[in-house]
Design an enzyme around this catalytic site. Structure first.
Site, PDB file in Angstrom:
ATOM      1  N   ASP A   1      31.748   8.606   0.653  1.00 53.63           N
ATOM      2  CA  ASP A   1      31.453   8.805  -0.771  1.00 53.63           C
ATOM      3  C   ASP A   1      29.973   9.151  -0.837  1.00 53.63           C
ATOM      4  OD1 ASP A   1      30.914   8.579  -3.490  1.00 53.63           O
ATOM      5  OD2 ASP A   1      32.270   6.897  -3.780  1.00 53.63           O
TER       6      ASP A   1
ATOM      7  N   ARG B   1      40.080   7.138  -0.700  1.00 53.01           N
ATOM      8  CA  ARG B   1      39.650   7.572  -2.025  1.00 53.01           C
ATOM      9  C   ARG B   1      39.388   9.076  -1.948  1.00 53.01           C
ATOM     10  NH1 ARG B   1      36.199   4.073  -2.784  1.00 53.01           N
ATOM     11  NH2 ARG B   1      34.156   5.040  -2.408  1.00 53.01           N
TER      12      ARG B   1
ATOM     13  N   GLU C   1      38.545  10.096  -9.327  1.00 54.79           N
ATOM     14  CA  GLU C   1      38.477   9.438  -8.024  1.00 54.79           C
ATOM     15  C   GLU C   1      39.498   8.316  -7.852  1.00 54.79           C
ATOM     16  OE1 GLU C   1      34.953   6.870  -7.559  1.00 54.79           O
ATOM     17  OE2 GLU C   1      34.215   7.741  -9.431  1.00 54.79           O
TER      18      GLU C   1
ATOM     19  N   ASP D   1      28.897  13.890  -6.848  1.00 53.34           N
ATOM     20  CA  ASP D   1      29.537  12.641  -6.430  1.00 53.34           C
ATOM     21  C   ASP D   1      30.921  12.988  -5.881  1.00 53.34           C
ATOM     22  OD1 ASP D   1      30.415  10.064  -6.083  1.00 53.34           O
ATOM     23  OD2 ASP D   1      30.335   9.495  -8.198  1.00 53.34           O
TER      24      ASP D   1
ATOM     25  N   HIS E   1      39.720  -0.041  -9.531  1.00 53.61           N
ATOM     26  CA  HIS E   1      38.636   0.582 -10.287  1.00 53.61           C
ATOM     27  C   HIS E   1      39.181   1.690 -11.181  1.00 53.61           C
ATOM     28  CE1 HIS E   1      38.584   4.166  -7.628  1.00 53.61           C
ATOM     29  NE2 HIS E   1      38.664   3.322  -6.609  1.00 53.61           N
TER      30      HIS E   1
ATOM     31  N   ASP F   1       0.799  -1.220   0.000  1.00 54.25           N
ATOM     32  CA  ASP F   1       0.000   0.000   0.000  1.00 54.25           C
ATOM     33  C   ASP F   1       0.837   1.278   0.000  1.00 54.25           C
ATOM     34  OD1 ASP F   1       1.013  -0.132   2.526  1.00 54.25           O
ATOM     35  OD2 ASP F   1      -0.896   0.123   3.568  1.00 54.25           O
TER      36      ASP F   1
ATOM     37  N   HIS G   1      34.165   8.471 -14.099  1.00 56.48           N
ATOM     38  CA  HIS G   1      33.029   8.104 -14.946  1.00 56.48           C
ATOM     39  C   HIS G   1      32.281   9.379 -15.301  1.00 56.48           C
ATOM     40  CE1 HIS G   1      30.473   8.731 -11.383  1.00 56.48           C
ATOM     41  NE2 HIS G   1      31.336   7.997 -10.702  1.00 56.48           N
TER      42      HIS G   1
ATOM     43  N   GLU H   1      37.671  12.026  -4.394  1.00 56.90           N
ATOM     44  CA  GLU H   1      36.878  12.160  -5.622  1.00 56.90           C
ATOM     45  C   GLU H   1      36.303  13.563  -5.745  1.00 56.90           C
ATOM     46  OE1 GLU H   1      33.067   9.925  -7.742  1.00 56.90           O
ATOM     47  OE2 GLU H   1      33.366   9.785  -5.570  1.00 56.90           O
TER      48      GLU H   1
ATOM     49  N   HIS I   1      31.843  -0.628  -2.276  1.00 58.86           N
ATOM     50  CA  HIS I   1      30.441  -0.209  -2.259  1.00 58.86           C
ATOM     51  C   HIS I   1      29.795  -0.465  -0.895  1.00 58.86           C
ATOM     52  CE1 HIS I   1      30.052  -0.380  -6.943  1.00 58.86           C
ATOM     53  NE2 HIS I   1      30.713   0.668  -6.504  1.00 58.86           N
TER      54      HIS I   1
ATOM     55  N   TYR J   1      43.523   0.792  -1.463  1.00 56.00           N
ATOM     56  CA  TYR J   1      42.804  -0.031  -0.495  1.00 56.00           C
ATOM     57  C   TYR J   1      43.711  -1.188  -0.103  1.00 56.00           C
ATOM     58  CZ  TYR J   1      39.417   2.569  -3.230  1.00 56.00           C
ATOM     59  OH  TYR J   1      38.769   3.577  -3.911  1.00 56.00           O
TER      60      TYR J   1
ATOM     61  N   HIS K   1      26.243   7.698 -12.516  1.00 54.58           N
ATOM     62  CA  HIS K   1      27.031   7.082 -13.582  1.00 54.58           C
ATOM     63  C   HIS K   1      26.274   7.400 -14.868  1.00 54.58           C
ATOM     64  CE1 HIS K   1      28.553   4.684 -10.133  1.00 54.58           C
ATOM     65  NE2 HIS K   1      29.679   4.857 -10.775  1.00 54.58           N
TER      66      HIS K   1
END
Length: 447
Positions: free
Chosen positions: A256, A414, A393, A267, A350, A36, A354, A416, A239, A397, A361
């Protein structure tokens, strides 16, 4: 509404160049949270890019032919539903307010679309993006084909309209850049607030709440994506979501996070010590990542390729991994060997950025899709042009493992920023977020 009308006209012109036809562009469906209630509604980015219209249950139809038309289908006015759900424009008001040539109730789609598709050479549509509408489109085409004995023909070819629109969205105009600057500024202020509020003993979710407070306080409706607030070893999970982990004295905190403002995303990532003071090991790796980011931003300017910034960052990071002993030169060889063999990916896995825009993204090809010079293999990376917007970015790690110096274990960093390509270089739109060690420590010391 002139910007939206101009975008629709541009798309119609591109359709004309391909022989004309009909484009069908739906907004996003409402998604139910339970039996609902719905999740907060967010329109489809491309639909909004062409219309500025934010209500659900809407479709844009563009006709490129002897008579060009832009048509909106939307919900009818309904005073009873407005009591429960809020204002609806209705077709008549929406046509005038949003600059369409015509507007009809959404329930009229099945009656009107076969007529619009009749005798058109092509269909422009993103097949597979909306299963419910896919079925309707097939039904409309089938209905047109049943009229073949009367000399009426259905579209004989189909084009993926997403490709045309993605290329349009890749280059931001002045109004879009202005919104993105403001979104980046709001997000930078949120990161600064998080640094001021952070201290050992707090939970990650409490820091996340400070971000949301600052976003909403400045007029953002949503975060642009699920915020990452990660302390200690959690910062090595790319993530990770803000959880219940407690900030510990001596640990770093990686955030982030970015807000969405007027349908445009920001971002930003910043990494800082929970207690306000970087340790020597944290300082070494932080300065390495910051140097890599500076090198990547310096590589962003018109005429450069999208991956030039990544390559510049990888070179700095790889040399740093050798210098700190994260990579053993006796095992991995020279700097060029590390890059060629990809050994740096143990600690940096990574890409350095982007596209950024209405989606965090954002849409747009990363390679030159129309390049005809490459024979086999990958097409060359995209050449940068003014108006393109992207993130930068780099990170590092370090998870515990044999042979890795212990002082670096569980350090995740990181940095960015949001960057716009300008006529002569790059504009860092998120520069208001503290980034140097001196600035971060000074801000946290003065809270």
């Amino acid at each position: 509404m002139s910007s939206y009308a101009a975008r629709r006209a541009s798309l119609i012109a591109q359709m004309q160049a391909r022989g004309g036809g009909v484009a069908i562009l739906p907004t996003a469906p409402e998604v139910h949270r339970n039996s609902d209630a719905e999740y907060p509604y967010r329109h489809d980015s491309t639909f909004y890019y062409l219309s500025g219209f934010v209500e659900p249950e809407a479709v844009i139809v563009l006709v490129a032919g002897k008579k060009n038309q832009s048509i909106l289908f939307c919900r009818e006015k309904n005073s009873e539903r407005e009591i429960w759900e809020g204002f609806r424009h209705g077709p008549d008001n929406a046509r005038e307010a949003f600059g369409f040539d015509a507007a009809f109730p959404i329930d009229a789609l099945d009656a009107i679309l076969p007529k619009l598709l009749a005798d058109q050479p092509a269909l422009f549509y993103a097949l597979g993006s909306n299963s419910a509408l896919d079925a309707q489109v097939q039904g409309w085409l089938k209905k047109v084909r049943t009229q073949s004995r009367a000399g009426i023909t259905a579209p004989s070819s189909a084009h993926d309209v997403s490709g045309l629109l993605n290329e349009m969205r890749l280059i931001k105009d002045d109004s879009e850049l202005a919104i993105m600057r403001r979104a980046a500024t709001i997000s930078a202020e949120a990161h600064a607030r998080a640094m001021r509020m952070a201290k050992p003993g707090l939970h990650e979710y409490q820091i996340d709440a400070e971000l949301l407070h600052e976003f909403r306080r400045h007029g953002s409706d949503f975060p642009a994506y699920t915020s990452i607030v990660a302390t200690g070893a959690n910062a090595c999970v790319l993530h990770y979501r803000a959880g219940a982990t407690v900030l510990q004295d001596g640990d770093l905190v990686l955030i982030d996070a970015g807000c969405e403002l007027d349908s445009y995303a920001s971002d930003i990532t910043r990494t800082f010590p929970a207690n306000g003071r970087f340790t020597p090991a944290q300082t070494t790796l932080y300065e390495l990542v910051l140097a890599a980011q500076h090198a990547a931003i310096a590589a962003i300017r018109p005429g450069q390729r999208f991956m030039d910034g990544h390559d510049a960052a990888v070179r700095i990071l790889s040399q740093g991994m050798l210098d700190t002993g994260l990579l053993d030169a006796n095992k991995v060889g020279t700097l060029d060997d590390v890059i060629t063999n990809g050994d740096y990916r143990h600690f940096y896995m990574h890409r350095t950025g982007h596209w950024l825009g209405m989606d965090v993204h954002d849409v747009g090809e990363y390679r030159e899709v129309n390049d005809t010079t490459s024979e086999g293999g990958d097409k060359p990376w995209r050449i940068l042009h003014p108006g393109m917007t992207l993130t930068v970015e780099p990170g590092i790690y370090v998870r515990p493992a044999p042979g890795i110096p212990e002082q670096y274990w569980n350090i995740g960093i990181r940095i960015e920023d949001d960057v716009a390509v300008t006529a002569d270089g790059a504009e860092v739109m998120s520069s208001a977020a503290p980034k140097t060690i001196a600035d971060i420590e000074a801000m946290m010391r003065n809270t």
